[in-house]
Design a protein around this motif. Structure first.
Motif, short mmCIF file in Angstrom:
data_model
loop_
_atom_site.label_atom_id
_atom_site.label_comp_id
_atom_site.label_asym_id
_atom_site.label_seq_id
_atom_site.Cartn_x
_atom_site.Cartn_y
_atom_site.Cartn_z
N ALA A 3 0.63 -1.35 -0.31
CA ALA A 3 0.11 0.24 -0.40
C ALA A 3 0.51 1.08 0.29
N LEU A 4 2.09 1.26 0.85
CA LEU A 4 3.18 2.46 1.03
C LEU A 4 3.24 2.49 -0.93
N SER A 5 3.80 1.53 -1.41
CA SER A 5 4.11 1.53 -2.22
C SER A 5 3.29 2.19 -3.77
N ALA A 6 2.17 1.80 -3.47
CA ALA A 6 0.93 2.15 -4.49
C ALA A 6 0.31 3.42 -4.31
N VAL A 7 0.48 3.80 -2.75
CA VAL A 7 0.01 5.92 -2.52
C VAL A 7 1.47 6.88 -2.96
N SER A 8 2.47 5.59 -2.73
CA SER A 8 4.04 7.32 -3.45
C SER A 8 3.82 6.56 -4.89
N ALA A 9 3.36 6.26 -5.68
CA ALA A 9 3.59 6.04 -7.40
C ALA A 9 1.81 6.93 -7.36
N LEU A 10 0.82 6.94 -7.15
CA LEU A 10 -0.69 7.01 -7.42
C LEU A 10 -0.35 8.55 -6.77
N ARG A 11 0.25 9.15 -5.90
CA ARG A 11 0.03 10.44 -5.32
C ARG A 11 1.26 10.69 -6.74
N ALA A 12 2.21 10.03 -6.83
CA ALA A 12 3.57 11.06 -7.60
C ALA A 12 3.02 11.69 -9.28
N LYS A 13 1.69 10.46 -9.18
CA LYS A 13 1.25 10.43 -10.72
C LYS A 13 -0.01 11.60 -10.83
N GLY A 14 -0.52 12.46 -10.03
CA GLY A 14 -1.36 13.02 -9.73
C GLY A 14 -2.62 12.62 -8.70
N CYS A 15 -2.85 11.38 -8.63
CA CYS A 15 -3.56 10.54 -8.48
C CYS A 15 -4.18 11.79 -6.92
N ALA A 16 -5.73 12.07 -7.37
CA ALA A 16 -6.24 12.92 -6.31
C ALA A 16 -6.76 12.36 -4.96
N LEU A 17 -7.79 10.52 -5.32
CA LEU A 17 -8.64 10.06 -4.68
C LEU A 17 -8.14 8.70 -4.61
N ILE A 18 -7.24 8.00 -3.60
CA ILE A 18 -7.34 6.62 -3.00
C ILE A 18 -8.36 5.42 -2.12
N VAL A 19 -9.12 4.49 -3.42
CA VAL A 19 -9.05 3.85 -1.99
C VAL A 19 -8.39 2.31 -2.04
N ALA A 20 -8.57 2.01 -1.18
CA ALA A 20 -7.64 0.84 -1.35
C ALA A 20 -8.65 -0.64 -1.09
N LEU A 21 -8.72 -1.66 -1.63
CA LEU A 21 -9.58 -2.37 -1.18
C LEU A 21 -8.81 -3.66 -0.36
N SER A 22 -10.05 -4.40 0.99
CA SER A 22 -8.61 -5.37 1.71
C SER A 22 -9.72 -6.53 1.83
N TYR A 23 -8.98 -7.15 2.18
CA TYR A 23 -10.06 -8.80 1.79
C TYR A 23 -9.08 -9.00 3.32
N GLN A 24 -8.95 -8.94 4.15
CA GLN A 24 -8.26 -8.64 5.47
C GLN A 24 -9.41 -8.63 6.30
N SER A 25 -8.80 -9.00 7.97
CA SER A 25 -10.02 -8.85 9.25
C SER A 25 -10.09 -7.42 8.91
N TRP A 26 -11.21 -7.58 9.90
CA TRP A 26 -11.68 -5.88 10.67
C TRP A 26 -10.86 -4.96 11.14
N PRO A 27 -9.54 -5.54 12.02
CA PRO A 27 -9.10 -5.28 12.64
C PRO A 27 -7.52 -4.52 11.32
N ALA A 28 -6.83 -6.20 11.01
CA ALA A 28 -6.53 -5.55 9.94
C ALA A 28 -6.63 -3.94 8.61
N SER A 29 -7.87 -4.35 8.62
CA SER A 29 -8.26 -2.88 7.39
C SER A 29 -7.78 -1.73 8.52
N LEU A 30 -7.88 -1.96 9.59
CA LEU A 30 -8.07 -0.57 10.42
C LEU A 30 -6.50 -0.81 10.44
N GLU A 31 -5.59 -1.17 10.60
CA GLU A 31 -4.08 -1.33 11.05
C GLU A 31 -3.66 -0.59 9.34
#
Length: 135
Positions: free
Chosen positions: A11-39
């Motif tokens: 996620a850190l890698s993706a966020v950095s790359a997307l923000r560098a390309k001018g992405c204004a809104l980042i949505v992450a899809l998570s199929y982890q537990s609720w606590p892991a998604s919060l983390e």
């Protein structure tokens, strides 16, 4: 063969790359537990929304973690979480609402009705049984 990465590192890698390309809104899809998604939301700055697709609890539809909204997708097409994004002065205001009752009736929601029809068609074409039909 495949590499399994720590979701936070990916996620850190993706966020950095997307923000560098001018992405204004980042949505992450998570199929982890609720606590892991919060983390994930806590540990990765720059994600605007984390959509948690693994419902295993009876918590609220959405929860703010810092500046990140963590939301549930709903339960087996019985409940539905709608994510609302409003842009103002270059900033996003994000809110969620439980749209299950509204989605079930489809009253006034041609967009949901069309989505439901497309989904049912895809289920038929793939030979997948609709879980609402019972066992």
């Amino acid at each position: 063969y495949y590499d399994v990465l720590d979701p936070r590192i990916a996620a850190l890698s993706a966020v950095s790359a997307l923000r560098a390309k001018g992405c204004a809104l980042i949505v992450a899809l998570s199929y982890q537990s609720w606590p892991a998604s919060l983390e994930l939301a806590r540990s990765v700055d720059g994600i605007d929304v984390v959509i948690n697709g693994r419902r295993e609890h009876n918590r609220p539809t959405g929860e703010m973690v810092g500046r990140t909204m963590v939301v549930d997708t709903g339960i087996r097409r019985i409940s539905l979480t709608e994510v609302l994004v409003e842009w103002s002065a270059g900033c996003a205001r994000i809110a969620v609402k439980e749209a299950g009752p509204e989605a079930k009736s489809m009253e006034g929601r041609d967009d949901l009705l069309e989505l439901e029809k497309r989904f049912e068609k895809e289920l038929r074409e793939r030979g997948i049984r609709d879980i609402r039909e019972g066992s």
